[in-house]
Design a protein around this motif. Sequence first.
Motif, short mmCIF file in Angstrom:
data_model
loop_
_atom_site.label_atom_id
_atom_site.label_comp_id
_atom_site.label_asym_id
_atom_site.label_seq_id
_atom_site.Cartn_x
_atom_site.Cartn_y
_atom_site.Cartn_z
N ARG A 167 -19.60 8.18 -6.05
CA ARG A 167 -18.51 8.22 -6.15
C ARG A 167 -18.28 9.26 -7.54
O ARG A 167 -18.11 9.07 -8.28
CB ARG A 167 -18.13 6.68 -6.45
CG ARG A 167 -17.90 6.26 -5.07
CD ARG A 167 -17.82 4.74 -5.79
NE ARG A 167 -17.87 4.13 -4.42
CZ ARG A 167 -17.84 3.00 -4.49
NH1 ARG A 167 -17.21 2.49 -5.60
NH2 ARG A 167 -17.62 1.86 -3.42
N SER A 184 -13.41 5.89 -8.10
CA SER A 184 -13.73 4.90 -8.06
C SER A 184 -14.06 4.23 -6.99
O SER A 184 -14.14 3.64 -5.81
CB SER A 184 -12.65 4.01 -8.69
OG SER A 184 -11.52 3.98 -8.34
N ARG A 185 -13.96 5.24 -6.00
CA ARG A 185 -14.05 5.17 -4.31
C ARG A 185 -14.86 6.45 -3.29
O ARG A 185 -15.54 7.55 -4.36
CB ARG A 185 -12.66 5.78 -3.52
CG ARG A 185 -10.89 4.67 -4.13
CD ARG A 185 -11.73 3.26 -3.21
NE ARG A 185 -11.08 3.82 -1.66
CZ ARG A 185 -11.01 2.50 -0.84
NH1 ARG A 185 -11.91 1.45 -1.01
NH2 ARG A 185 -10.37 3.06 0.11
N THR A 213 -10.88 10.33 0.35
CA THR A 213 -11.56 9.13 0.69
C THR A 213 -11.51 8.80 1.42
O THR A 213 -10.29 8.53 2.34
CB THR A 213 -11.69 8.29 -1.55
OG1 THR A 213 -12.31 7.63 -0.85
CG2 THR A 213 -10.01 7.82 -1.07
N GLU A 222 -13.21 5.12 2.79
CA GLU A 222 -14.29 4.05 2.69
C GLU A 222 -13.07 3.09 3.29
O GLU A 222 -12.07 3.16 2.87
CB GLU A 222 -13.82 3.86 1.11
CG GLU A 222 -15.18 3.32 0.65
CD GLU A 222 -15.42 2.78 -0.59
OE1 GLU A 222 -15.88 2.02 -1.26
OE2 GLU A 222 -14.82 3.94 -1.63
N ARG A 240 -6.48 11.17 -3.73
CA ARG A 240 -5.84 11.30 -4.71
C ARG A 240 -5.86 12.44 -5.72
O ARG A 240 -6.60 12.78 -5.95
CB ARG A 240 -6.85 9.94 -4.52
CG ARG A 240 -7.12 8.75 -4.46
CD ARG A 240 -8.01 7.31 -4.45
NE ARG A 240 -7.92 6.52 -4.62
CZ ARG A 240 -8.27 5.52 -5.63
NH1 ARG A 240 -9.61 5.86 -6.23
NH2 ARG A 240 -8.16 4.20 -5.65
N GLN A 285 -1.70 8.47 -5.18
CA GLN A 285 -2.58 8.58 -4.53
C GLN A 285 -2.05 8.66 -3.09
O GLN A 285 -0.66 8.12 -3.12
CB GLN A 285 -3.00 7.42 -4.00
CG GLN A 285 -3.76 6.27 -3.27
CD GLN A 285 -4.22 5.42 -3.83
OE1 GLN A 285 -5.33 5.32 -4.25
NE2 GLN A 285 -4.20 4.20 -2.26
#
Length: 217
Positions: free
Chosen positions: A116, A135-136, A152, A154, A161, A173
């Motif tokens: 990350r 954070s991802r 991202t 996940e 983002r 986002q």
Amino acid sequence: MKRSAAEILREYGPFPGIGHVAGVTYDGHHVWFASGDKLNELDPASGETVRAIAVAAHAGTAFDGRHLFQIAEDRIQKIDPGSGRVLATIPAPRGGAVSGMAWAEGMLWVGQYRERKIHQVDPETGAVLRTIASSRFVTGVTWVDGELWHGTWEAEQGELRRIDPHTGEVLEQLDMPAGAGVSGLESDGAGTFYCGGGDSGKLRAVRRPARDRAGDE
């Protein structure tokens, strides 16, 4: 944080003989995308692949205005797009699988997926100059108009983002539709993001949000 649904403008692929789309970049005319053992050149108007370069192409792809840069496992290759020759190689950042890659302000910006992180990398030596935490999971990376965006993917959710390049704070986002993951990411410098679709074998054009940039920062 601004949050909205991603607007898919167009889907490309799946392409014959290509099972996975990884890194993505844009040379001002055509989109290039990595597919494991080659770099593919796509005409975004016709949707046709016009050429391919046989080179290891496992993750992120970038373009500096003259050369292509391509992640191949633990190294980054500098490629002449005309001849397809690998002109130089530097080490990729250590500590985990590298993912997306972008070019901005004379530097490479390289994502590390599970760590990350996004690293600013010297394109001559491979030295990591600074690191931004996310954070991802980080997949694709792109800079456009001074904005740093990353993809991202996940928990089966794909997102684009926009983050603060100093703090890593998420400023905006875009949520991709269910099942539409993001591998590579690149902007065309205007109103479109190009997103690799991983194992779907697809490439997606996503609308970049229009806003009053002077008043939003």
